[in-house]
Every structure is written in structure tokens, then in C-alpha cells.
Design a protein around this motif. Structure first.
Motif, mmCIF file in Angstrom:
data_model
loop_
_atom_site.group_PDB
_atom_site.id
_atom_site.type_symbol
_atom_site.label_atom_id
_atom_site.label_comp_id
_atom_site.label_asym_id
_atom_site.label_seq_id
_atom_site.Cartn_x
_atom_site.Cartn_y
_atom_site.Cartn_z
ATOM 1 N N MET A 1 0.859 -1.199 0.000
ATOM 2 C CA MET A 1 0.000 0.000 0.000
ATOM 3 C C MET A 1 0.886 1.236 0.000
ATOM 4 O O MET A 1 1.888 1.299 0.688
ATOM 5 N N ASP A 2 0.477 2.240 -0.813
ATOM 6 C CA ASP A 2 1.250 3.471 -0.926
ATOM 7 C C ASP A 2 1.254 4.187 0.422
ATOM 8 O O ASP A 2 0.188 4.428 1.013
ATOM 9 N N PRO A 3 2.450 4.561 0.940
ATOM 10 C CA PRO A 3 2.469 5.208 2.267
ATOM 11 C C PRO A 3 1.790 6.555 2.284
ATOM 12 O O PRO A 3 1.198 6.936 3.294
ATOM 13 N N VAL A 4 1.851 7.324 1.158
ATOM 14 C CA VAL A 4 1.179 8.626 1.126
ATOM 15 C C VAL A 4 -0.320 8.455 1.245
ATOM 16 O O VAL A 4 -1.004 9.117 2.026
ATOM 17 N N GLN A 5 -0.866 7.505 0.467
ATOM 18 C CA GLN A 5 -2.296 7.263 0.528
ATOM 19 C C GLN A 5 -2.702 6.726 1.902
ATOM 20 O O GLN A 5 -3.755 7.049 2.422
ATOM 21 N N SER A 6 -1.827 5.901 2.518
ATOM 22 C CA SER A 6 -2.155 5.382 3.841
ATOM 23 C C SER A 6 -2.218 6.506 4.849
ATOM 24 O O SER A 6 -3.056 6.514 5.753
ATOM 25 N N ALA A 7 -1.345 7.495 4.718
ATOM 26 C CA ALA A 7 -1.361 8.625 5.641
ATOM 27 C C ALA A 7 -2.641 9.427 5.488
ATOM 28 O O ALA A 7 -3.248 9.860 6.486
ATOM 29 N N VAL A 8 -3.098 9.623 4.247
ATOM 30 C CA VAL A 8 -4.347 10.356 4.023
ATOM 31 C C VAL A 8 -5.517 9.591 4.607
ATOM 32 O O VAL A 8 -6.389 10.153 5.295
ATOM 33 N N ALA A 9 -5.514 8.274 4.375
ATOM 34 C CA ALA A 9 -6.626 7.473 4.902
ATOM 35 C C ALA A 9 -6.644 7.496 6.415
ATOM 36 O O ALA A 9 -7.709 7.559 7.055
ATOM 37 N N LEU A 10 -5.436 7.424 7.048
ATOM 38 C CA LEU A 10 -5.378 7.457 8.501
ATOM 39 C C LEU A 10 -5.851 8.798 9.048
ATOM 40 O O LEU A 10 -6.606 8.860 10.026
ATOM 41 N N THR A 11 -5.438 9.870 8.390
ATOM 42 C CA THR A 11 -5.853 11.198 8.848
ATOM 43 C C THR A 11 -7.366 11.359 8.745
ATOM 44 O O THR A 11 -8.031 11.885 9.657
ATOM 45 N N VAL A 12 -7.942 10.883 7.627
ATOM 46 C CA VAL A 12 -9.386 11.010 7.423
ATOM 47 C C VAL A 12 -10.141 10.158 8.438
ATOM 48 O O VAL A 12 -11.173 10.590 8.982
ATOM 49 N N ARG A 13 -9.590 8.953 8.752
ATOM 50 C CA ARG A 13 -10.278 8.082 9.705
ATOM 51 C C ARG A 13 -10.309 8.732 11.087
ATOM 52 O O ARG A 13 -11.333 8.719 11.767
ATOM 53 N N GLN A 51 -4.146 15.464 -2.324
ATOM 54 C CA GLN A 51 -5.407 16.127 -2.674
ATOM 55 C C GLN A 51 -6.234 15.269 -3.625
ATOM 56 O O GLN A 51 -7.461 15.151 -3.474
ATOM 57 N N GLU A 52 -5.550 14.634 -4.571
ATOM 58 C CA GLU A 52 -6.279 13.797 -5.535
ATOM 59 C C GLU A 52 -6.917 12.594 -4.858
ATOM 60 O O GLU A 52 -8.061 12.235 -5.112
ATOM 61 N N GLU A 53 -6.127 11.939 -3.942
ATOM 62 C CA GLU A 53 -6.675 10.786 -3.224
ATOM 63 C C GLU A 53 -7.847 11.202 -2.341
ATOM 64 O O GLU A 53 -8.867 10.512 -2.272
ATOM 65 N N PHE A 54 -7.721 12.312 -1.651
ATOM 66 C CA PHE A 54 -8.800 12.783 -0.775
ATOM 67 C C PHE A 54 -10.069 13.074 -1.588
ATOM 68 O O PHE A 54 -11.174 12.693 -1.179
ATOM 69 N N ALA A 55 -9.907 13.728 -2.734
ATOM 70 C CA ALA A 55 -11.072 14.077 -3.545
ATOM 71 C C ALA A 55 -11.742 12.841 -4.127
ATOM 72 O O ALA A 55 -12.967 12.763 -4.214
ATOM 73 N N MET A 57 -11.479 9.517 -3.022
ATOM 74 C CA MET A 57 -11.853 8.396 -2.168
ATOM 75 C C MET A 57 -12.496 8.797 -0.838
ATOM 76 O O MET A 57 -13.226 7.994 -0.241
ATOM 77 N N HIS A 58 -12.253 10.000 -0.325
ATOM 78 C CA HIS A 58 -12.667 10.308 1.040
ATOM 79 C C HIS A 58 -13.581 11.528 1.150
ATOM 80 O O HIS A 58 -14.179 11.721 2.216
#
Length: 820
Positions: A1-13, A51-55, A57-58
């Protein structure tokens, strides 16, 4: 799993957990600020990948969490509305398509009127006023390769176009002004223009984009019946932008080409109505009629033949659009052929309503105005054959309006289709309709060329020179300057002069008969014709001796000189003969109606005379004819008779005590209906032999005009026989006659049949109708209802409704009588 995307997902959670459970305003403020870093345009933005991942997926999950926490107490956790502003910024600054879908989802899912529902509705109104709908549609112009793009487009399309309906159903009485259709769709048109401007700018910059979603939105809005609101904004703007830009024209052509087939008709009709002329329509549509079979069917078939609600300027725009390009002109020629065939089709003339026939006539004349002689010459024989067949069919119609349309169109079309031969010429009175149709046939204005502008003054120069030149012109003899004083003489007024007649008017009815049959003195013949009506009225006894002979003479009388008002003099004399001696003269006229060797004009004259005579005989208060001719010695007694009556009435009035000072109203003098005794002589012979064709007379065949006049005459006779002893028998015979012809193809005949039914219901007493004619009334009711709903002629539908109302009134009057 991409660490950048994991950080965004963790922050959003973690943020969602805090937003769902925390009641600390400061903690909520910091959490929302951390999430806002992932939105574009933030003060301290995150990395583009984050920003792209947040827009992608979250963002929707964050918005739904914010909607779930929305309550009055939650918004008051921070003072001065800080939390509410930060909460709303996610919807107004984030990805527009997801924010719009979450807003619509939350409004539709709200349970009844509530604080959350009104807050979300107000936020949606701010969303629209901020121009975010343009961002929603603009985003669909770039996402060309997304796998879920089609499903997202369908969902957005339904929500964007159906927004007024959804919000109206949810808010009902508390609906906001921004969501009303008359306000929303003009706003939607403005947003589409903003997106189109962005598309044009992108194309100029070399970027690919698509207007397919805009086409779907435009088409669906037109299908919903909002062409006027949305096209009222788009068409004027596009008209100005396409005037000097080929790129804007290409974008407009692509916009209308991508409209789905199911919305093509609604869009094209709206565009044709909104366009100010054929040149504007050509810039907006291009050659769409050549690229799309659906568009070609709508513009060359459906608008011209299947509908007739459009205005004349719209027809001129449509047909002018077809004529503006050489590739489209063959469609105009084909439309002319089909219009001419439909215009002259017997079936169309019988079944098409009169407004539709006028509509087709207007379209036909506009086509002729746009086509050139060379184009008409290629199909001259086919067009001329259709024209002549149509003229014959229309002139055979019993409706004056149909015949009039035939004469107007045939006169113009024959001159254009066959310019080398003599044109068809007809005599008809000019009115607004004829002037409008003739104006449509004029060729469209052409831009003045410089050569024409230079030639016009030169053409006037010779005339001006001939008047102003120094060469003296020849003057008539006696026009010298010494006779200038004659101009001061006042002309003698001769307006009241009468022409001197050498012949003396006959003094007796027999002398008139002799003058009309054997006299070669035309002045005496005219004097006899003018004096005949007065002699018949003054000498009824003498008239009865020669009544049938006189009726025969008048019926066959032909105009031998140019007598002013000949037809009126002959008709009034015939009516006077019938009124003076009704039974034998009516019997003679009705027998001659079905006789051989009579023209249609004479048969129609018989019907008119019988109707007028019956009307005179049934008129209340009519003075009975005097016996013998008046003599000078009888006049004093007639003047002295009222004197003693006046004295008696004055004595009674002076000795009568009245409580009201108003003068008594005197009604018409009562008297017997003189038509009662002779109604059968007028009615039954006319209805007896209508189904027997003669060599030169066939009522059920070609002579439908006379049949229509016969039906109207029978209805009038039935109406004038009100409350007579023979009315029941007349009504029964007339209803049987109506039932035989109820499905006649000619509208004029059907109008007469429906009027006849109303005459029966008005003339026959209600009790006798139910006692003697119950079966006829039961059969007439469903037929009248069918005519009122489905007859193509408007007058027939109106008459059927009136007859149905009379039937209802008859039933209502008889129900109280039968209830005890």
C-alpha cells in the motif's frame, strides 16, 4: 500500500471519529482545518497526490459525516458562526460534483420538515448562486476516461435537470425562490454559457474536451418543457458569439449534434421558435438536417405536416434555413412537393382542421418564395399536376374558407410553377388573411447591389428631365391663360340627381308577369322587377290568382340587363309570393328542387326562399295580408279608427288609480303562428327524395354543397316550427335523416346535421320527445359525444357540445317531473 495514501486514509479516519464524537468546539475547528488542507485553494495545501486521493476516495464520506452532525446545538459550539462557515466551505470549495450529489442526497433523505432540511436547502441555494453548477458541468467535460464516468453522468443529469421537481416535492410550501423553474432554468442557461466559454478557451489552448454532457442537460431540460426559459438565455448569447467566430459555430453545431434522439424534437422546436431569423438558425444548427435522420424528420415532416401550432415567423425561419445552403435546398424542393400533395389531398381537406390547412398553405407559399425558377422547372410537371388536382378538390368543397384558400394559393402557385403560361385567376374579396398569404409569396429581400444603387437615380433622370426641360409641351386647346378665371367656378352638386326612366312601372301583378316574360322594353322590365314586391304585398288576392305562375317566372328569371341588386330583388319577390300564398307555392318550389334541368344555383335559391318565407310566416306580430288593393276612400276610416280607441284608453287611464308611476311595458302583439298550417308543405317534400340520384343532380355524390344547404334549411324549418302540431313528425323524420348522414365526410354537412339535432331538441316539447322519440335520443347521445371529442372540425365539436348540453337540460327538466 502506498504510504502517502495510507497517511491520508489514517488522517481522514481519525478526523471522522473526532467529528462524530467530539463536542469540543476548538478540537472540531482544528480537525476541520486539517481536513481543509486537502482541498484545492487552501492556505497551506497538501501535496497534489494527497489532494487527488482525498477528492477521489474520502471527500464524500467527510461531507456525509458533516451532514450527520448538523444540528442547532452543534453549530453553536463556536461563537459568531465560525463552525457553520467552516462547515459550509467544504461544500462550496470542494469537488463540485460530489458536493452537489451529497446535498441532493441529504435533502431527499431528510425526514419531513426539519432544521437540517432547511439548512441544506439554503446551502444548496448558496451553491447555485456561487456558480458551482458550472463547475459541476465543466468537470464532466474533462473526465473522458474514468471507468465509472457513465454512471456518474446519468446520476448528475437526473439531479441537475430535476432539481426544481425534487426540491418542490421536499420543501412544498417552504420552497425557495431559487428552486422555482422560472428562476432555476435561466440560471442553468447562464451556467451552460460559462462552461461553453471554458470549452472554447480550452480548444484555443489545444486541449481536448467534450460537450456531450452539456448536450444531454440541454436536451433533457427541453424534454421537460423548459425550452423557453433555458433557450431564452442561450440563443441570444450564442447568436452574438457565432456571428464572427467559426470556432463558436463549430461548438454550437457539436452541442446540438450530441443531443440524444429522444430530445431532438423538443430542442429543435425551441431553437426555431427562439431564433430571430434563418441566418441565426443556420449559424446555430449548421447542416444538422443532413447529418441526423431524426432532425431531418422533425424539420421537414413533423413541424410542417403533423403540427400546426407554430407561428408564421417560425415557418419562415425554418424554411429559410433550408434555403440558405446549397446542400440543404433539395430538402426544400422535396418539402414543396409533399406540401402541395397534402394541400390538395381530398382526405386532408375533409379531415384536417381549418387552422392546419391555413398553416400548410402558408408553408407552401414560403417554399415557393425561396425556390428559384430553375429549381421549379426541374419538377414542373409533377408540381403542376398536384396543383391542378388540389385546386379542383378545394373548389368542390362546401366550406367557403377552404375554397378561398384554394383560390389564393392556386393563383400564386400557378404563376410561379408555370410562368410561361397564363396564371389561374379568381375573384375573391381581399381581407387580412389573403393579404398575409400574398405577402408570404413575395421573394425574400436581397441585399442591394452597388449596380442597382447606381442605376436607380439614372432611371429617374429621364422623367425628371422631361418635366423640367426647357422644351415647351403641347397644351390642349382652350387651356390658355385667359381661361384661368374658370377655375373659380363652383361645380354644381349633382349627387341627388336621379336617372329619368321613360318606362312606367306596372300597377298590377299580372302586368308585371307579362312584362317579365314577354316585354322587349328593358326599362319596363326593370321597372316591373322593382315594383313587383310592393304590388304582391299590397294585392294579395290578385297574387294568389297567379302565385304559382309568378313563382315559376321568378325562379327561371335571368338578368338581361345590368340591374343593380338583381338577385336581391328576385329573392324578395319570391319570398313575398310564398308568404302570400304559402301552400301551393311551397309545394311547387319543393317539387322543382328535385326536378331535372335545374342548376345548382336555382336549387340553392329555392332553399333560401323557403327559409326566408318560413321565417316571415312564423314571426310573431306579423300583420295579416289585406284583402284587395287599398282604395283612396278607405284611407280616412283607417285613420279615424284609432281616434275613439285613444279617447277610451285616456278615460280609463284617468279614472284608474295606480301604485306605480312607471309606464306599462307593452309586449309584442300575440297572434297565431301562420307557419303552423303550412310547415308540412315546406318540410316533408324536401326530405323525401334526398337519396335518389338524378342525371344532373346527386346529393349523396358530387353535389355535397347543395346537401349541406339542404340540411341547414331543414334544421331552420324545424326550429321555426316550434310548438306546432306537426313538430313531432318533423322531428322524427329529421332525426332519421340525420342518423343516415351522421358520418358524412364533408364538414359543412356535419355542421348542418348537428344544428338540426339542436333544432329538434328546441322545437319539440320535452314530454313529446321522450314519449315519441326515445330511441332516437338514446342513439344520438353517444354519437354527439364522439363528435365532440374526435371531429377534426372545430365548429362541429362546438355544435356537438351545445347539443349535448341541450340533452342534459332536457333530462334535468324531466327528472323532477318523474320523481313523484
Amino acid at each position: 500500500m502506498d504510504p502517502v495514501q495510507s497517511a491520508v486514509a489514517l488522517t481522514v479516519r481519525e478526523a471522522l471519529h473526532t467529528l462524530s464524537s467530539s463536542e469540543d468546539g476548538g478540537h472540531l475547528l482544528s480537525t476541520l482545518g486539517a481536513l481543509k488542507r486537502y482541498l484545492s485553494g487552501a492556505e497551506n495545501p497538501a501535496l497534489p497526490g494527497e489532494q487527488e486521493e482525498f477528492a477521489r476516495m474520502h471527500f464524500s464520506a467527510v461531507l456525509r459525516c458533516l451532514v450527520g452532525r448538523l444540528s442547532p446545538g452543534w453549530l453553536e459550539l463556536l461563537p459568531n458562526g465560525q463552525l457553520e462557515d467552516l462547515w459550509a466551505s467544504f461544500f462550496l470549495e470542494g469537488p463540485a460534483d460530489q458536493a452537489f450529489l451529497v446535498l441532493m442526497e441529504s435533502i431527499e433523505g431528510a425526514a419531513g420538515p426539519s432544521f437540517r432540511l432547511m439548512k441544506m436547502a439554503q446551502l444548496l441555494a448558496r451553491f447555485l448562486s456561487a456558480g458551482r453548477m458550472a463547475a459541476v458541468m465543466e468537470g464532466q467535460c474533462w473526465q473522458l476516461t474514468e471507468p465509472a464516468f457513465r454512471l456518474l453522468q446519468e446520476t448528475l443529469l437526473i439531479k441537475v435537470v430535476g432539481l426544481p421537481d425534487h426540491l418542490g416535492n421536499r420543501l412544498q410550501q417552504e420552497n425557495l425562490e431559487a428552486f422555482l423553474p422560472q428562476n432555476y432554468f435561466p440560471l442553468l442557461g447562464e451556467e451552460i454559457m460559462r462552461v461553453l466559454q471554458a470549452v472554447v478557451d480550452s480548444l484555443r489552448g489545444g486541449w481536448d474536451c467534450s460537450v456531450s454532457f452539456l448536450s444531454q442537460v440541454l436536451g433533457k431540460a427541453c424534454v421537460h418543457g423548459r425550452q423557453k426559459e433555458i433557450l431564452g438565455v442561450l440563443v441570444p448569447r450564442l447568436t452574438a458569439l457565432t456571428q464572427g467566430s467559426c470556432l463558436w459555430q463549430r461548438v454550437c453545431w457539436r452541442l446540438v449534434e450530441c443531443v440524444p434522439d429522444r430530445a431532438t424534437e423538443a430542442l429543435l422546436t425551441g431553437l426555431v421558435e427562439a431564433a430571430s431569423g434563418p441566418d441565426v438558425l443556420s449559424r446555430l444548427l449548421g447542416n444538422l438536417v443532413l447529418k441526423s435522420k431524426k432532425a431531418q424528420f422533425v424539420m421537414t415532416r413533423k413541424i410542417l405536416f403533423l403540427q400546426y401550432r407554430y407561428s408564421t415567423p417560425m415557418l419562415q425561419s425554418l424554411l429559410g434555413y433550408l434555403a440558405m445552403d446549397s446542400q440543404r435546398r433539395p430538402l426544400l424542393g422535396q418539402a414543396l412537393k409533399e406540401l402541395l400533395e397534402t394541400w390538395g389531398s381530398p382526405s386532408a381537406i375533409r379531415h384536417a382542421p381549418l387552422p392546419q390547412q391555413r398553416y400548410i398553405s402558408s408553408a407552401l407559399l414560403i417554399c415557393l418564395a425561396h425556390l428559384q425558377d430553375a429549381e421549379l422547372r426541374d419538377s414542373q410537371d409533377e408540381l403542376l399536376a398536384s396543383l391542378m388536382a388540389g385546386v379542383k378538390t378545394r373548389l368542390d368543397s362546401s366550406l367557403p374558407a377552404v375554397r378561398r384558400l384554394g383560390m389564393i394559393v392556386a393563383g400564386v402557385a400557378s404563376a410561379r410553377i408555370h410562368p410561361d403560361g397564363p396564371p389561374l385567376r379568381f375573384q375573391y374579396e381581399e381581407d387580412e388573411l389573403s393579404r398575409e398569404l400574398l405577402a408570404l409569396a413575395a421573394p425574400p429581400p436581397v441585399a442591394d447591389s452597388p449596380s442597382e444603387a447606381e442605376a436607380s437615380p439614372a432611371a429617374e433622370t429621364p422623367d425628371r428631365g422631361s418635366v423640367d426641360s426647357g422644351v415647351p409641351q403641347a397644351q390642349p386647346e382652350g387651356s390658355g391663360s385667359d381661361l384661368d378665371s374658370d377655375d373659380e367656378l363652383v361645380p354644381y352638386d349633382m349627387s341627388g340627381d336621379q336617372e329619368l326612366k321613360s318606362g312606367k312601372a306596372p300597377a298590377y301583378v299580372r302586368d308585371c308577369v307579362e312584362a317579365l316574360t314577354s316585354s322587349e322594353d328593358w326599362e319596363r322590365w326593370e321597372a316591373a322587377l322593382r315594383a313587383l314586391e310592393g304590388l304582391i304585398v299590397r294585392s294579395p288576392a290578385a297574387t294568389r290568382e297567379v302565385s304559382v305562375e309568378l313563382a315559376k317566372v321568378l325562379l327561371h328569371l335571368e338578368e338581361k340587363t345590368s340591374v343593380v341588386g338583381f338577385e336581391g330583388l328576385r329573392q324578395r319577390a319570391l319570398v313575398a309570393v310564398v308568404v302570400t300564398d304559402p301552400a301551393p307555392v311551397a309545394e311547387y318550389l319543393t317539387s322543382q328542387f328535385y326536378a331535372l334541368n335545374f342548376s345548382l344555383r336555382q336549387r340553392i335559391d329555392i332553399l333560401d326562399v323557403l327559409t326566408l318565407a318560413a321565417q316571415e310566416l312564423s314571426r310573431p306580430g306579423r300583420l295579416p295580408p289585406q284583402c284587395g288593393s287599398p282604395s283612396p276612400t278607405s284611407q280616412p276610416s283607417s285613420t279615424q279608427a284609432p281616434a275613439w280607441r285613444a279617447v277610451v284608453q285616456e278615460r280609463i287611464r284617468s279614472k284608474t288609480r295606480r301604485f306605480s308611476q312607471r309606464s306599462p311595458r307593452r309586449g309584442p302583439d300575440a297572434g297565431p303562428n301562420e307557419f303552423n298550417l303550412v310547415a308540412g308543405y315546406f318540410f316533408f317534400p324536401l326530405i323525401r327524395h334526398f337519396d335518389r340520384p338524378l342525371v344532373t343532380f346527386d346529393l349523396l355524390g358530387e353535389d355535397q354543397l347543395v346537401l349541406g344547404r339542404l340540411v341547414h334549411t331543414l334544421g331552420a324549418l324545424m326550429y321555426l316550427a316550434v310548438n306546432t302540431t306537426v313538430a313531432v313528425a318533423m322531428g322524427k323524420a329529421l332525426l332519421e335523416f340525420v342518423w343516415t348522414l351522421r358520418f358524412h365526410g364533408d364538414a359543412y354537412v356535419r355542421r348542418g346535421l348537428l344544428s338540426a339535432v339542436s333544432s329538434v331538441l328546441l322545437s319539440v316539447p320535452a314530454e313529446r320527445l321522450l314519449a315519441d322519440l326515445p330511441d332516437e335520443l338514446l342513439e344520438a347521445r353517444p354519437w354527439l359525444a364522439d363528435v365532440a371529442e374526435q371531429d377534426p372540425d372545430e365548429d362541429c365539436r362546438v355544435l356537438a357540445v351545445k347539443a349535448l348540453l341541450l340533452l342534459e337540460k332536457l333530462r334535468d327538466t324531466l327528472v323532477p317531473l318523474s320523481s313523484p
